[in-house]
Design an enzyme around this catalytic site. Sequence first.
Site, short mmCIF file in Angstrom:
data_model
loop_
_atom_site.label_atom_id
_atom_site.label_comp_id
_atom_site.label_asym_id
_atom_site.label_seq_id
_atom_site.Cartn_x
_atom_site.Cartn_y
_atom_site.Cartn_z
N SER A 244 55.45 -42.83 34.18
CA SER A 244 54.68 -43.77 33.36
C SER A 244 53.69 -44.59 34.17
O SER A 244 52.56 -44.83 33.74
CB SER A 244 55.63 -44.74 32.66
OG SER A 244 56.52 -44.04 31.83
N CYS A 245 54.12 -45.05 35.32
CA CYS A 245 53.34 -46.06 36.02
C CYS A 245 53.49 -45.88 37.53
O CYS A 245 54.47 -45.29 38.00
CB CYS A 245 53.85 -47.45 35.63
SG CYS A 245 52.54 -48.60 35.21
N GLY A 273 49.58 -45.41 34.21
CA GLY A 273 49.08 -46.76 34.42
C GLY A 273 49.30 -47.17 35.86
O GLY A 273 49.93 -46.45 36.64
N ASN A 460 54.60 -53.62 38.15
CA ASN A 460 53.68 -52.61 37.63
C ASN A 460 52.91 -53.16 36.43
O ASN A 460 52.87 -54.36 36.19
CB ASN A 460 54.47 -51.36 37.23
CG ASN A 460 55.44 -51.63 36.10
OD1 ASN A 460 56.05 -52.70 36.05
ND2 ASN A 460 55.58 -50.70 35.17
N CYS A 462 53.59 -53.17 33.33
CA CYS A 462 54.40 -53.82 32.27
C CYS A 462 55.47 -54.74 32.83
O CYS A 462 56.38 -55.15 32.10
CB CYS A 462 55.03 -52.77 31.37
SG CYS A 462 53.84 -51.69 30.55
N GLU A 464 58.16 -54.47 34.62
CA GLU A 464 59.60 -54.21 34.66
C GLU A 464 60.06 -53.51 35.94
O GLU A 464 61.27 -53.39 36.17
CB GLU A 464 60.03 -53.36 33.45
CG GLU A 464 59.82 -51.86 33.56
CD GLU A 464 58.42 -51.42 33.24
OE1 GLU A 464 58.18 -50.20 33.10
OE2 GLU A 464 57.53 -52.30 33.11
N THR A 654 57.46 -45.40 21.63
CA THR A 654 58.70 -44.62 21.50
C THR A 654 59.70 -45.30 20.57
O THR A 654 60.53 -44.63 19.97
CB THR A 654 59.34 -44.38 22.88
OG1 THR A 654 59.53 -45.62 23.56
CG2 THR A 654 58.45 -43.48 23.72
#
Length: 770
Positions: A244-245, A273, A460, A462, A464, A654
């Site tokens: 994802s990142c 991302g 990152n 987001c 997390e 999701t």
Amino acid sequence: MEYILQIFIMMAEGGQGECPGHGDENAKNAADVSLRETLERTLSGIVSDFTEPAYSLDLLADKFKSFAKPGMEEPTLWAALVKAAIELTSVEAPGWEFIAARLLASSFRRELAGRLKELGITDFYSKLCYLTEEKLYGDYILEHYTKEEIQEAEGFLRQERDHLFTYSGLDLLLKRYVIHSRSLKPLETPQEMFLGIALHLAMEEKTDRLYWVRKFYDMLSRMYVTMATPTLSNARKPYHQLSSCFIDTVPDSLEGIYRSIDNFAQVSKFGGGMGLYFGKVRAAGSRIRGFEGAAGGVIRWIRLVNDTAVAVDQLGMRQGAAAVYLDAWHKDLPEFLQLRTNNGDDRMKAHDIFPAVCYPDLFWRLAKEDLDAPWHLFCPHEIRQAKGYALEDSFGEEWEKRYRECVEDTRISRRTVTVKDIVRLVLKSAVETGTPFAFNRDTVNKANPNSHKGIIYCSNLCTEIAQNMSPMETVSQTIETENGDPVVVTKVRPGDFVVCNLASLSLGNIPLEEEGVLEDTVCTAVRALDNVIGLNFYPLPYAERTNRTYRSIGLGVSGYHHMLAKRRIRWESKEHISFVDRLFERISRAAIRASADLAAEKGSYSLFEGSDWQTGAYFAKRGYSGPLWEQTAALAAKGMRNAYLLAIAPTSSTSILSGTTAGIDPVMHRFFLEEKKGAMLPRVAPELTPETYWYYKNAHLLDQTWSVKACGVRQRHIDQAQSMNLYITNSYTFRQVLNLYLQAWEQGVKTIYYVRSRSLEVEECESCSS
């Protein structure tokens, strides 16, 4: 049922005049048998599962008549029938969203069957052969599985699990996630999509491979777990970028900065991302090769990141996305905090990136005790030149000692402001733009289970992920000759280029009270995520090197508010805090045991020796005690497969797929209408009933201190961080918002994502007005 069958068939036949009555036999006799059987089978299931008067098929028929016209093409008629069910969805009858999904599924399967017949596709194996030939599937699936294995795997498919979809989830899945032909026609059913992903994730299992295919398929198709969007979208495809990142540390050199921007472009090209740490880059006015005032500062470079995000989109699906992080003591901080605001010099703005600030404990301590205290902003390059160390490379007490040394060193220039000045800029930007994100660097690094091998500078996109980071360094650049031609050879020390491999437990869907179900689901998800590391297509070699070294994963959750509401637990209650404390302790223990078991089977990550997992410090820091934790610590001391385990991502897309609430967020509304392509689509809180209604309090109406308390309690059990939003209204004062930040810091929260503000001036209380 007969009534709506007659109307539908008559419209398909191009009938004229009044719609038939209940006893009209002419339309019935003229009906196409196959079409009638499909529709009748669908409607029969609806009648048997939705028996309340609010779900009468006569209501559906009457609504359908207002959309349907004689002579419509069959797909258009199905769309009208689906639209009728959607428009019947309400707070009082939320089940129509599931009925609309069943109608959409029937229409989709009927269209797909015709398409597959034209292509000569008769079963799942022949479909995989076709998709592979068309380069829509990667050839690795057929290379790893025999025809017999794929035929056996086809027997795992459970079509009835399509009934778990809401309309919104199924519509999103069919448009964005299933495999489409080059003419943009879907070629997979939802269940085949889940099975294709499972085949990919289990591909390199050495023993009981089909057992794990089934486990992964069941986990996904029951909607107990959702893999991250890149995994759902790209698993089984030729370019299988599943992460994802990514996070990069930007060095303080022209070559290094441009390499980081190029890294971002490559990541974005393949749908990822990015988080970029700019804390090492020298400030505006700093020296370059001894020349005073030559440096342009971080804002100019961040504008290049911004332009790259716009220019290099994520697989044509959305604009590139990057978060840029800067330390709270960096000299360019005041300008950085105004990157997205609407006033000031537009040449100093970057509206398409997401700024984030890394705060030391000292800043929050002063913000609590003395807002008028001086706060000194430095250039990291000047500190390196004067002191011989990088201030950003330390944390906690060591950082405070070095910071005070810098304050006392007259050789180092500084910008002196008050803590209040910085707080005002932060809160003004947060209220106006939702950013900057907050990263509590001392809290993060004190809890880092791998501090023996590095430091964590930032998170990152987001907020997390919290994993060890280090910049890339150029070792040498030489010109060599190859076949008579000059070739430039650049050797780069790769550093730690962080990769996020994400999945989420759908807490609203998992039967948590059934013994062993949660633990088994966690174990299966950890294994699937660990397999992602070996199966991934990496846009950069640095990413692959770091991912294989640490084998880090990020198992999170979605459906948090859904879980609470269905158990009649109020958000603003001690019961909430107590419940999630016990639950996340279970999740943490299950994840650690799963990783330890994987290590016994496949080996530990290469930097395990000396980690908090091995020494037991991980468990001591969190106050874990008792026989279960003693057993878990003993297992972990023997080996861990993954350096990092848990991280809670936002899960916006999701969670729609799995019909649950997003991440750890409260719902924005119990029920609302979303405008989409000229139509109003209903969004309903999951399992909304008269009993659960009062437990779905809107996010902006909640006392945010309860959200922060819950985040602090969860954080003890999460080795990385959480995408936690604050929801405020225009009635909040700056002091109240600051108090939420201070409360989060005091309770050990590592990061804060968006501050989502909204006015309640013209809003009625939804609970009472209903």
